[in-house]
Motif scaffolding. Structure first.
Motif, mmCIF file in Angstrom:
data_model
loop_
_atom_site.group_PDB
_atom_site.id
_atom_site.type_symbol
_atom_site.label_atom_id
_atom_site.label_comp_id
_atom_site.label_asym_id
_atom_site.label_seq_id
_atom_site.Cartn_x
_atom_site.Cartn_y
_atom_site.Cartn_z
ATOM 1 N N GLY A 151 51.510 41.186 40.968
ATOM 2 C CA GLY A 151 51.719 39.641 40.941
ATOM 3 C C GLY A 151 51.060 39.217 42.386
ATOM 4 O O GLY A 151 50.246 38.307 42.218
ATOM 5 N N GLN A 152 51.304 39.865 43.337
ATOM 6 C CA GLN A 152 50.693 39.597 44.692
ATOM 7 C C GLN A 152 49.210 39.603 44.763
ATOM 8 O O GLN A 152 48.746 38.660 45.257
ATOM 9 C CB GLN A 152 51.380 40.520 45.984
ATOM 10 N N LEU A 153 48.747 40.597 44.142
ATOM 11 C CA LEU A 153 47.217 40.718 43.890
ATOM 12 C C LEU A 153 46.598 39.752 43.269
ATOM 13 O O LEU A 153 45.607 38.837 43.722
ATOM 14 C CB LEU A 153 46.844 42.177 43.480
ATOM 15 N N GLN A 154 47.231 39.390 42.047
ATOM 16 C CA GLN A 154 46.603 38.393 41.343
ATOM 17 C C GLN A 154 46.820 36.997 41.835
ATOM 18 O O GLN A 154 45.767 36.177 41.741
ATOM 19 C CB GLN A 154 47.493 38.063 39.916
ATOM 20 N N VAL A 155 47.749 36.457 42.697
ATOM 21 C CA VAL A 155 48.080 35.319 43.339
ATOM 22 C C VAL A 155 46.941 35.581 44.457
ATOM 23 O O VAL A 155 46.078 34.360 44.928
ATOM 24 C CB VAL A 155 49.249 35.095 43.798
ATOM 25 N N GLU A 156 46.886 36.346 45.200
ATOM 26 C CA GLU A 156 45.795 36.629 46.331
ATOM 27 C C GLU A 156 44.535 36.243 45.806
ATOM 28 O O GLU A 156 43.464 35.314 46.643
ATOM 29 C CB GLU A 156 45.821 37.935 47.152
ATOM 30 N N LEU A 157 44.240 36.893 44.541
ATOM 31 C CA LEU A 157 42.597 36.656 44.100
ATOM 32 C C LEU A 157 42.603 35.248 43.841
ATOM 33 O O LEU A 157 41.300 34.643 44.038
ATOM 34 C CB LEU A 157 42.595 37.731 42.891
ATOM 35 N N ALA A 158 43.461 34.658 43.248
ATOM 36 C CA ALA A 158 43.300 33.174 42.911
ATOM 37 C C ALA A 158 43.110 32.301 44.076
ATOM 38 O O ALA A 158 42.176 31.351 44.126
ATOM 39 C CB ALA A 158 44.568 32.692 42.103
ATOM 40 N N GLN A 159 43.924 32.509 45.178
ATOM 41 C CA GLN A 159 43.689 31.927 46.462
ATOM 42 C C GLN A 159 42.427 32.271 46.960
ATOM 43 O O GLN A 159 42.105 30.942 47.540
ATOM 44 C CB GLN A 159 44.898 32.325 47.426
ATOM 45 N N LEU A 160 42.011 33.434 47.100
ATOM 46 C CA LEU A 160 40.804 33.583 47.558
ATOM 47 C C LEU A 160 39.224 32.953 47.043
ATOM 48 O O LEU A 160 38.697 32.379 47.539
ATOM 49 C CB LEU A 160 40.432 35.128 47.821
ATOM 50 N N ILE A 198 35.843 37.041 53.067
ATOM 51 C CA ILE A 198 36.605 36.597 51.891
ATOM 52 C C ILE A 198 35.779 37.305 50.608
ATOM 53 O O ILE A 198 36.631 37.693 49.697
ATOM 54 C CB ILE A 198 36.456 35.138 51.872
ATOM 55 N N GLN A 199 34.685 37.173 50.723
ATOM 56 C CA GLN A 199 34.025 38.009 49.798
ATOM 57 C C GLN A 199 34.058 39.244 49.601
ATOM 58 O O GLN A 199 34.257 39.746 48.592
ATOM 59 C CB GLN A 199 32.538 37.547 49.833
ATOM 60 N N ARG A 200 34.296 39.961 50.736
ATOM 61 C CA ARG A 200 34.670 41.532 51.041
ATOM 62 C C ARG A 200 36.104 41.623 50.215
ATOM 63 O O ARG A 200 36.312 42.665 49.474
ATOM 64 C CB ARG A 200 34.644 42.316 52.218
ATOM 65 N N ARG A 201 37.113 40.855 50.594
ATOM 66 C CA ARG A 201 38.324 40.889 50.265
ATOM 67 C C ARG A 201 38.534 40.711 48.772
ATOM 68 O O ARG A 201 39.091 41.291 47.876
ATOM 69 C CB ARG A 201 39.406 40.101 50.933
ATOM 70 N N ILE A 202 37.826 39.868 48.006
ATOM 71 C CA ILE A 202 37.636 39.455 46.778
ATOM 72 C C ILE A 202 37.422 40.621 45.900
ATOM 73 O O ILE A 202 38.031 41.074 44.764
ATOM 74 C CB ILE A 202 36.868 38.316 46.438
ATOM 75 N N VAL A 203 36.136 41.308 46.640
ATOM 76 C CA VAL A 203 35.831 42.758 45.798
ATOM 77 C C VAL A 203 36.881 43.738 45.825
ATOM 78 O O VAL A 203 37.028 44.383 44.938
ATOM 79 C CB VAL A 203 34.442 43.178 46.313
ATOM 80 N N GLN A 204 37.634 43.854 46.992
ATOM 81 C CA GLN A 204 38.616 44.596 47.071
ATOM 82 C C GLN A 204 39.739 44.627 46.197
ATOM 83 O O GLN A 204 40.258 45.428 45.532
ATOM 84 C CB GLN A 204 39.077 44.935 48.525
ATOM 85 N N VAL A 205 40.253 43.221 45.987
ATOM 86 C CA VAL A 205 41.196 42.789 45.171
ATOM 87 C C VAL A 205 40.976 42.850 43.618
ATOM 88 O O VAL A 205 41.821 43.341 42.990
ATOM 89 C CB VAL A 205 41.706 41.293 45.608
ATOM 90 N N LYS A 206 39.714 42.778 43.339
ATOM 91 C CA LYS A 206 39.612 42.713 41.988
ATOM 92 C C LYS A 206 39.321 44.525 41.520
ATOM 93 O O LYS A 206 39.786 44.558 40.416
ATOM 94 C CB LYS A 206 38.072 42.427 41.713
ATOM 95 N N GLU A 207 39.014 45.229 42.400
ATOM 96 C CA GLU A 207 39.171 46.611 42.061
ATOM 97 C C GLU A 207 40.569 47.218 42.037
ATOM 98 O O GLU A 207 40.768 47.969 41.244
ATOM 99 C CB GLU A 207 38.323 47.456 43.447
#
Length: 473
Positions: A151-160, A198-207
């Motif tokens: 859940g935390q990953l999904q929220v973080e991805l939406a926020q980013l 942020i773009q790097r973090r988005i890639v990491q969260v998606k993985e």
């Protein structure tokens, strides 16, 4: 939102539109009739949701703010013929907002509308406090209620994904080192550095989320190896889904009057009147103008809805805007591509209605229930039984040696006993149960011609001595 000390100034915005001669509920009924008349178009036609009226919309916005932990310091409404491209509400209203914010000691202004990156930047420059729009507010509530890593990953991805196009450059101008005259500057700005991070973090969260999806897929494959169908609870936020889930499963999940109290899906096995077992799934609630980034980010969670065989659409029967809420839920279900699935309407919170209103709802084919008081639960379970098509309930007659105690116990626990006779050292029994269970003991079938597919709602005889739960039905 940082803490309960936040004092929020609410800004509601109305734009003049061509008024419809019909009320929203009548518009929905007209559209539904039109879609039904088109036959096959029912699956492909988009659901056009009727907007909530201003009072209902503002009331819902207040609930969102309360769920975010803020105190409401004041409310301002702006009516315009169309949005202002620079500030949404116009420069004059911005000046008024600045004065109201100062006089009410407001430290955050909340808009019940989405703001473009330009509008957000302009408002922050002209107001003496933070500015958040509706999507940011919902994302903040989701962040507060996310408990699991998924859940935390999904929220973080939406926020980013929401934050990326809204990064505003401050201080040095946007520039990079170049190779010619006039291109030499201070180097990469903080804005560009933040954007790259942020773009790097988005890639990491998606993985990371993809890894979660693979694990969830493996778990689902193991469940599907044993045919146990899934029934998913869906509905508007705060419709009472978690309360109903607890009443059905005794799971003890969090029940809260605040919006989006449930983010992480819960799965629990329940037994239906036919003795079939199903997995009941509690899912996140929907809301009008649900941010698309959330629908995308929560794909892994909402896969439980996509894989479910039957959807229980839980509705707040006491809500004055329940028809508009239904349209919003169906709008999201359409985005998920699950409108074709069998649905059962559960009119929850029926304890808040009069006897006449409950009777009227029952005549419309909905299951009238109260998750809080346990009303209508037996009818709901029977309706789920009838709606399930996988692993159908069939009736068969067996002749089983009394020495086969494990077979007698399995049939007694997993099916409904219709008739039972003791003949010498054998037991002749007629049972109604899941085809998958009865198929395991086909060698003991007394007469294949007595088999007949049937639902669980048939006439039942008195329980026999093998029934482990006398009076269950």
């Amino acid at each position: 939102m940082d803490s309960a000390e936040d004092r929020a100034l609410l800004v509601a915005v109305e734009f003049a539109t061509k008024r419809s001669p019909l009320p929203p509920s009548a518009m929905l009924a007209r559209d539904a009739a039109r879609i039904s008349a088109d036959g096959d178009a029912a699956e492909s036609a988009p659901i056009i949701s009727a907007p909530l009226d201003h009072d209902a919309s503002l009331s819902e916005f207040r609930e969102l703010v309360t769920s975010a932990g803020a105190a409401i310091a004041g409310e301002v409404t702006q009516r315009r013929p169309k949005p202002d491209p620079a500030t949404l509400i116009g420069s004059g209203k911005v000046e008024e907002l600045a004065g109201v914010a100062a006089s009410t000691r407001t430290n955050v202004v909340l808009f019940d509308h989405d703001l473009s990156p330009t509008q957000l930047r302009n408002l922050e420059e002209r107001l003496p406090c933070r500015v958040l729009d509706r999507t940011q507010l919902i994302l903040d509530i989701f962040a507060r209620h996310a408990r699991t890593r998924e859940g935390q990953l999904q929220v973080e991805l939406a926020q980013l994904e929401y934050m990326l196009p809204r990064l505003a450059g401050r201080g040095k101008s946007m520039s990079q080192l170049g190779g010619g005259i006039g291109t030499r500057g201070p180097g990469e700005t903080q804005l560009e550095t933040d954007r790259r991070k942020i773009q790097r973090r988005i890639v990491q969260v998606k993985e990371d989320l993809e890894a979660v999806r693979r694990v969830r897929g493996q778990q689902r494959q193991r469940r599907e190896a044993v045919p146990v169908p899934t029934v998913a609870l869906v509905g508007y936020t705060n419709a009472g889904k978690s309360t109903l889930f607890n009443t059905l499963t005794k799971a003890g999940v969090l029940e809260s009057a605040r919006m989006f109290a449930t983010l992480d899906p819960k799965l629990k096995a329940i037994q239906l009147p036919s003795r079939r077992k199903v997995l009941l799934s509690d899912t996140v609630g929907f809301i009008r103008n649900l941010p698309h980034t959330l629908v995308t980010s929560f794909r892994a969670t909402l896969e439980e809805v996509q894989k479910a065989e039957v959807l229980l659409h839980v509705r707040d029967a006491s809500s004055p805007v329940r028809d508009e809420q239904k349209a919003e839920v169906e709008k999201v279900l359409g985005e998920l591509g699950v409108l074709h699935k069998p649905q059962l309407e559960v009119m929850n919170k029926a304890d808040l209605l009069s006897t006449e209103d409950r009777a009227e709802l029952a005549t419309n084919g909905a299951v009238v229930a109260s998750g809080k008081l346990g009303w209508g639960i037996e009818d709901l379970l029977a309706s789920i039984d009838e709606a399930l098509t996988a692993d159908p309930v069939i009736e068969q007659t067996f002749r089983i040696p009394q020495a086969k105690g494990e077979v007698l116990a399995a049939l007694g626990a997993g099916s409904v006993l219709r008739n039972c006779e003791y003949l010498d050292n054998t037991v002749r029994m007629t049972v109604a149960g899941p085809a998958s269970l009865l198929g395991r003991y086909r060698e003991f079938r007394a007469d294949a011609s007595t088999d007949r597919a049937r639902g669980s709602g048939g006439d039942s005889q008195s329980p026999g001595p093998l029934d482990p739960e006398p009076g269950h039905r």
